[in-house]
Scaffold this motif. Sequence first.
Motif, PDB file in Angstrom:
ATOM      1  N   LEU A  33      -3.429  -3.306   5.030  1.00  0.00           N
ATOM      2  CA  LEU A  33      -3.226  -1.904   5.384  1.00  0.00           C
ATOM      3  C   LEU A  33      -4.565  -1.193   5.573  1.00  0.00           C
ATOM      4  CD1 LEU A  33      -0.330  -0.868   2.948  1.00  0.00           C
ATOM      5  CD2 LEU A  33      -0.185  -1.049   5.439  1.00  0.00           C
ATOM      6  N   ALA A  34      -5.493  -1.469   4.664  1.00  0.00           N
ATOM      7  CA  ALA A  34      -6.806  -0.828   4.740  1.00  0.00           C
ATOM      8  C   ALA A  34      -7.525  -1.204   6.039  1.00  0.00           C
ATOM      9  CB  ALA A  34      -7.645  -1.212   3.534  1.00  0.00           C
ATOM     10  N   GLU A  35      -7.423  -2.470   6.450  1.00  0.00           N
ATOM     11  CA  GLU A  35      -8.080  -2.914   7.672  1.00  0.00           C
ATOM     12  C   GLU A  35      -7.513  -2.212   8.905  1.00  0.00           C
ATOM     13  OE1 GLU A  35      -7.637  -7.110   7.816  1.00  0.00           O
ATOM     14  OE2 GLU A  35      -8.955  -7.498   6.105  1.00  0.00           O
ATOM     15  N   VAL A  36      -6.184  -2.104   8.956  1.00  0.00           N
ATOM     16  CA  VAL A  36      -5.556  -1.457  10.107  1.00  0.00           C
ATOM     17  C   VAL A  36      -5.969   0.007  10.187  1.00  0.00           C
ATOM     18  CG1 VAL A  36      -3.349  -0.734  11.106  1.00  0.00           C
ATOM     19  CG2 VAL A  36      -3.593  -3.034  10.147  1.00  0.00           C
ATOM     20  N   ARG A  37      -5.960   0.679   9.055  1.00  0.00           N
ATOM     21  CA  ARG A  37      -6.288   2.097   9.047  1.00  0.00           C
ATOM     22  C   ARG A  37      -7.778   2.331   9.310  1.00  0.00           C
ATOM     23  NH1 ARG A  37      -3.395   5.961   7.274  1.00  0.00           N
ATOM     24  NH2 ARG A  37      -4.957   6.793   5.835  1.00  0.00           N
ATOM     25  N   ALA A  38      -8.621   1.432   8.821  1.00  0.00           N
ATOM     26  CA  ALA A  38     -10.059   1.568   9.066  1.00  0.00           C
ATOM     27  C   ALA A  38     -10.379   1.451  10.550  1.00  0.00           C
ATOM     28  CB  ALA A  38     -10.828   0.509   8.277  1.00  0.00           C
ATOM     29  N   ALA A  39      -9.541   0.734  11.285  1.00  0.00           N
ATOM     30  CA  ALA A  39      -9.731   0.586  12.732  1.00  0.00           C
ATOM     31  C   ALA A  39      -9.124   1.751  13.512  1.00  0.00           C
ATOM     32  CB  ALA A  39      -9.112  -0.726  13.201  1.00  0.00           C
ATOM     33  N   GLY A  40      -8.579   2.729  12.793  1.00  0.00           N
ATOM     34  CA  GLY A  40      -8.000   3.889  13.451  1.00  0.00           C
ATOM     35  C   GLY A  40      -6.596   3.684  13.950  1.00  0.00           C
ATOM     36  N   ALA A  71      -0.180  11.176  13.899  1.00  0.00           N
ATOM     37  CA  ALA A  71       0.530  10.132  13.160  1.00  0.00           C
ATOM     38  C   ALA A  71      -0.460   9.215  12.455  1.00  0.00           C
ATOM     39  CB  ALA A  71       1.415   9.324  14.097  1.00  0.00           C
ATOM     40  N   ALA A  72      -0.188   8.929  11.181  1.00  0.00           N
ATOM     41  CA  ALA A  72      -1.061   8.066  10.398  1.00  0.00           C
ATOM     42  C   ALA A  72      -0.303   6.912   9.742  1.00  0.00           C
ATOM     43  CB  ALA A  72      -1.781   8.877   9.317  1.00  0.00           C
ATOM     44  N   TRP A  73       1.008   7.095   9.537  1.00  0.00           N
ATOM     45  CA  TRP A  73       1.831   6.074   8.905  1.00  0.00           C
ATOM     46  C   TRP A  73       3.114   5.895   9.709  1.00  0.00           C
ATOM     47  CZ3 TRP A  73      -0.120   3.153   5.165  1.00  0.00           C
ATOM     48  CH2 TRP A  73      -1.160   3.665   4.378  1.00  0.00           C
ATOM     49  N   ALA A  74       3.607   4.679   9.755  1.00  0.00           N
ATOM     50  CA  ALA A  74       4.891   4.392  10.380  1.00  0.00           C
ATOM     51  C   ALA A  74       5.720   3.578   9.397  1.00  0.00           C
ATOM     52  CB  ALA A  74       4.703   3.616  11.678  1.00  0.00           C
ATOM     53  N   ALA A  95       0.119  12.515   1.423  1.00  0.00           N
ATOM     54  CA  ALA A  95      -1.007  12.759   0.515  1.00  0.00           C
ATOM     55  C   ALA A  95      -0.838  14.042  -0.293  1.00  0.00           C
ATOM     56  CB  ALA A  95      -2.312  12.811   1.303  1.00  0.00           C
ATOM     57  N   THR A  96      -0.193  15.044   0.273  1.00  0.00           N
ATOM     58  CA  THR A  96      -0.016  16.313  -0.429  1.00  0.00           C
ATOM     59  C   THR A  96       0.804  16.146  -1.706  1.00  0.00           C
ATOM     60  OG1 THR A  96      -0.103  17.442   1.706  1.00  0.00           O
ATOM     61  CG2 THR A  96       0.737  18.710  -0.138  1.00  0.00           C
ATOM     62  N   SER A  97       1.649  15.130  -1.770  1.00  0.00           N
ATOM     63  CA  SER A  97       2.499  14.926  -2.950  1.00  0.00           C
ATOM     64  C   SER A  97       1.906  13.962  -3.967  1.00  0.00           C
ATOM     65  CB  SER A  97       3.875  14.408  -2.524  1.00  0.00           C
ATOM     66  OG  SER A  97       3.769  13.112  -1.929  1.00  0.00           O
ATOM     67  N   PHE A  98       0.771  13.339  -3.662  1.00  0.00           N
ATOM     68  CA  PHE A  98       0.219  12.320  -4.557  1.00  0.00           C
ATOM     69  C   PHE A  98      -0.069  12.863  -5.959  1.00  0.00           C
ATOM     70  CE2 PHE A  98      -1.667   9.652  -0.832  1.00  0.00           C
ATOM     71  CZ  PHE A  98      -0.408   9.112  -0.589  1.00  0.00           C
ATOM     72  N   PHE A 124       4.910   4.151   0.414  1.00  0.00           N
ATOM     73  CA  PHE A 124       4.345   5.386  -0.136  1.00  0.00           C
ATOM     74  C   PHE A 124       3.379   5.066  -1.272  1.00  0.00           C
ATOM     75  CE2 PHE A 124       4.301   8.524  -3.493  1.00  0.00           C
ATOM     76  CZ  PHE A 124       4.027   9.702  -2.837  1.00  0.00           C
ATOM     77  N   SER A 125       3.808   4.201  -2.193  1.00  0.00           N
ATOM     78  CA  SER A 125       2.957   3.853  -3.335  1.00  0.00           C
ATOM     79  C   SER A 125       1.710   3.100  -2.900  1.00  0.00           C
ATOM     80  CB  SER A 125       3.745   3.029  -4.355  1.00  0.00           C
ATOM     81  OG  SER A 125       4.734   3.821  -4.987  1.00  0.00           O
ATOM     82  N   LEU A 126       1.828   2.279  -1.864  1.00  0.00           N
ATOM     83  CA  LEU A 126       0.656   1.573  -1.345  1.00  0.00           C
ATOM     84  C   LEU A 126      -0.318   2.561  -0.711  1.00  0.00           C
ATOM     85  CD1 LEU A 126       2.389  -1.544   0.268  1.00  0.00           C
ATOM     86  CD2 LEU A 126       1.248  -1.401  -1.959  1.00  0.00           C
ATOM     87  N   ALA A 127       0.226   3.553   0.002  1.00  0.00           N
ATOM     88  CA  ALA A 127      -0.631   4.587   0.590  1.00  0.00           C
ATOM     89  C   ALA A 127      -1.359   5.367  -0.499  1.00  0.00           C
ATOM     90  CB  ALA A 127       0.213   5.535   1.443  1.00  0.00           C
ATOM     91  N   HIS A 128      -0.654   5.641  -1.596  1.00  0.00           N
ATOM     92  CA  HIS A 128      -1.262   6.343  -2.732  1.00  0.00           C
ATOM     93  C   HIS A 128      -2.401   5.514  -3.318  1.00  0.00           C
ATOM     94  CE1 HIS A 128      -0.344   8.757  -6.686  1.00  0.00           C
ATOM     95  NE2 HIS A 128      -1.539   9.014  -6.197  1.00  0.00           N
ATOM     96  N   ALA A 129      -2.171   4.213  -3.454  1.00  0.00           N
ATOM     97  CA  ALA A 129      -3.197   3.335  -4.021  1.00  0.00           C
ATOM     98  C   ALA A 129      -4.435   3.275  -3.144  1.00  0.00           C
ATOM     99  CB  ALA A 129      -2.626   1.928  -4.228  1.00  0.00           C
ATOM    100  N   LEU A 130      -4.244   3.337  -1.828  1.00  0.00           N
ATOM    101  CA  LEU A 130      -5.373   3.244  -0.910  1.00  0.00           C
ATOM    102  C   LEU A 130      -6.339   4.420  -1.042  1.00  0.00           C
ATOM    103  CD1 LEU A 130      -3.802   1.875   2.401  1.00  0.00           C
ATOM    104  CD2 LEU A 130      -5.525   0.781   0.975  1.00  0.00           C
TER     105      LEU A 130
END
Length: 383
Positions: A33-40, A71-74, A95-98, A124-130
């Motif tokens: 997930l981190a790699e995909v998001r780091a690439a935009g 859009a940032a997550w699907a 992120a606002t609810s983290f 959601f929990s993985l996004a929070h961890a990132l």
Amino acid sequence: MCARCGGALPDGGRVSPRIVLLRGSTHGVVERLAEVRAAGNIPLIGDERWPAAQWEAVAALAAESAVPDGAAWAALTSGSSGTARILVRSEASWATSFSAVSTLLGDAESVALPAPPASSLTLFSLAHALTGRGPRPALDAESARTATAFHGTPQGLQSLLDAEAIPAVRTALVGGSHLDPALRARAEANGIRLTSYYGAAEASFIAIDRGDGLRAFPGVELDVRAGVLWVRSPYIALGYLGEGGPLRRDGEWVTVGDLAELSDDVLTLRGRSDGAILTASATVIPEEVEAALRGVPGIADAVVFDVPAPRIGALVAAVIEPEAADTPLTLTELREAAERSLAPAHRPRLWFSGVIPRTPSGKPARAETKRRALVGEVDRVTR
């Protein structure tokens, strides 16, 4: 497999300029997930149990659909009542609810996540961890034993408690489907502070219940209009890819069609308006019938649906999952139980018994349950 790719769909295979479809393996999922998001790009996690045709359909939908700005997550909706849809949301909508979620989990260092990564609940929990501020994901049996928090469905919590697999858990966030009061009591008896919640893939967290009824999640406003729940919230998704779903907007307010009552700030859910059964002159809400059936000794769970019938519109039907497969309830017992707790129009006229299929997050798969009953893949109770 993916016919469009001419072979196996590679992990991280790009299916649109901005959507990257990932295999749903838990191994290294946070890093992927981190790699995909780091690439935009925007990650979309599939379920490893999907047949090849479903992988192909999801890839095609992502490739052919315009992705909205921001859009940032699907994620894929559960599909508990029909065909799965791809839902996209902004970074802030989760992120606002983290911060509030961290508080509910007791600022735990690690959280057991039994639902697969394809579930929006786990994503959601993985996004929070990132972010580096959320609890570390515990996605396997070994790490779950040292996790101090749990986030998942009631079915996931019950399975882990039955297996004594989460001895260190002290806080639990439970959503996705009906929470049996007995399961809450059991968790609390095991020293777990449990918060259940009601939410939707489209609206994220909507209301939480610490044991005194559902009340608005921090930052959320609730309004019931003509029996339908509307929400104003910073956690709303941007929308769907491809054909739309149940999300409707009225300015800053949205609804997914859930029926509800609101009294003294306590929310009572009555089911989905689009799932109501019209039988003769009565309107039957499946979730209300299911709640009554779950209170019958010997019934572990139930799914209620309609069967078209001439002149009266539809018959009410139910698939019940027995607590013990070797001692199913008889037709007489089921009818007598329904008579004790349900008005005549709400009593099922057709009964089926068997294991209820579930979505990846553990919710009853309503459409699939109905299909199995109607084609004879679930036993009809006739005596």
